[in-house]
Design a protein around this motif. Structure first.
Motif: not given
Ligand code: PMP
Ligand code: GLN
Length: 378
Positions: A57-67, A259-266
């Motif tokens: 699982y990735a962080p709930m709101s998304g990978l910090p580096m991507l945000r 709804l999804v919790f988090c998004i595809n991590h890789p």
């Protein structure tokens, strides 16, 4: 028997036309997706992320580096700041961002203004939230919005307005004047805005995409949606994002996490690295403009009439010099008999039929040329 929550809904026109194209082995310019391969570097980054075991699982709101990368991009392009810690969410495509934003603000009985033709996921999402879509037709032939009509349709049940710029299917874009008038309405009537900006980087002829985030009165009441599917040619990865001010995003997160919790991590790891080189999104407009120009140049002597699309990777062609058939029927005829698939736009506008078909030019040049040969032969 199950009681349908969406009794009017039938399989989406994108599925219908893509299957028809497949069945009749037609050139598929219907559903909007690129036919060319994804950049090898992006594929390698994705594979590496999997090999490096970024598989949980990735962080709930998304990978910090991507945000953070999205925040930097927004600052550069629109001179406005979204805090990566609490004002950005990575989503399963813009579709999930739109659904979640609607669930976040629309209560039973609320009205949401949408402009038709409207992208197909908007109205069902409003209805599932218990809301009512108030459809306002855009002015043809240029697909513009009459803000005076919008003002008349606002009442004490109106909760939100939805816009899409650049616009699917017409490719029209909202101007600075439009955004100012919209801002006036949003602020005066204390409404929310959902601004669907998935084609933010695909704009032509030196125009500028005017994000709602540039207008302070809009920004503080807006959810803004984006799609890496569109930007990096990876529609099948289903990954996008939503921007909103902290208080609105807090409520968005509550729904997103269930709804999804988090998004595809890789996929997030790969995009977070890939997006660091800004040319990869800044060059998208000129990349697609070459394809648009090739398409339009190649069909200039055909019987179709058109105005060059301003943004998105769609071009509308008017076929009234060729046939009186309804657009849904003519799109079928073209697919079955002439082996070219497109999208009839009446399905996005309550059956109003301006005799226009939408063609997607996110295709290899040889496919664009082949498409033009077919269209010229009609
Ligand atoms: N909004 C519009 C206007 C679209 O054309 C699309 C299709 N890409 C979406 C939203 C959904 O985007 P995604 O594929 O990222 O869910
Ligand atoms: N956005 C794509 C289009 O407009 C389709 C996405 C889908 O198939 N749902 O063609």
């Amino acid at each position: 028997m199950i009681t349908s929550k969406l009794p009017q809904v039938t399989p989406s026109i994108f599925s219908v036309m893509s299957s028809l194209a497949h069945e009749y082995q037609a050139l598929n310019l219907s559903q909007g997706f690129p036919s060319f391969p994804v950049d090898a570097q992006l594929k390698e980054l994705h594979i590496k992320a999997i090999t490096d075991d970024k598989n949980q699982y990735a962080p709930m709101s998304g990978l910090p580096m991507l945000r953070e990368a999205i925040s930097i991009m927004t600052q550069k392009l629109h001179k406005t700041f979204y805090n990566p810690a609490n004002e950005i969410c990575i989503t399963a495509g813009a579709t999930q961002a739109i659904f979640t934003a609607i669930q976040t603000v629309v209560h039973r009985g609320d009205e949401v203004i949408v402009f038709t033709p409207a992208y197909d996921c908007y109205i069902p999402a409003i209805e599932l939230a218990g809301g009512k879509a108030i459809e306002i037709p855009m002015n043809l032939p240029d697909f513009t919005i009459d803000w005076n009509i919008v003002e008349v349709r606002i009442n004490n049940k109106t909760r939100m307005i939805m816009i899409n710029t650049p616009h699917n299917p017409s490719g029209s874009m909202l101007s600075h004047e439009d955004m100012l008038q919209l801002q006036d309405l949003i602020v005066t009537h204390d409404l929310f805005l959902l601004s669907d900006e998935v084609y933010e980087h695909i704009v032509f002829d030196q125009q500028e995409h005017l994000s709602a985030s540039r207008y302070p009165g809009l920004k503080e009441r807006s959810f803004i949606t984006g799609s890496f599917g569109k930007t990096f040619h990876i529609t099948g990865w289903k990954i996008g994002y939503c921007l909103a001010p902290k208080a609105m995003m807090e409520e968005f997160y509550k729904i997103h996490q269930y709804l999804v919790f988090c998004i595809n991590h890789p996929a997030q790891v790969a995009i977070a690295q890939y997006i660091q080189e800004e040319q990869r999104y800044l060059s998208l407009g000129s990349f697609y403009q070459k394809k648009r120009d090739l398409f339009l140049h190649s069909i200039q002597d055909s019987k179709f009439s058109f105005k060059p699309t301003q943004g998105s990777y769609f071009q509308l062609l008017n076929y009234s010099a060729l046939s009186n058939e309804a657009d849904v029927d003519y799109a079928r005829t073209l697919t079955i008999e002439h082996k070219i698939a497109s999208i009839p736009i009446s399905v996005f506008m309550n059956g109003t039929d301006p005799k226009m078909l939408r063609f997607c030019f996110a295709k290899e040049d040889h496919e664009i040329i082949k498409a033009a040969q077919i269209l010229n032969s009609l």
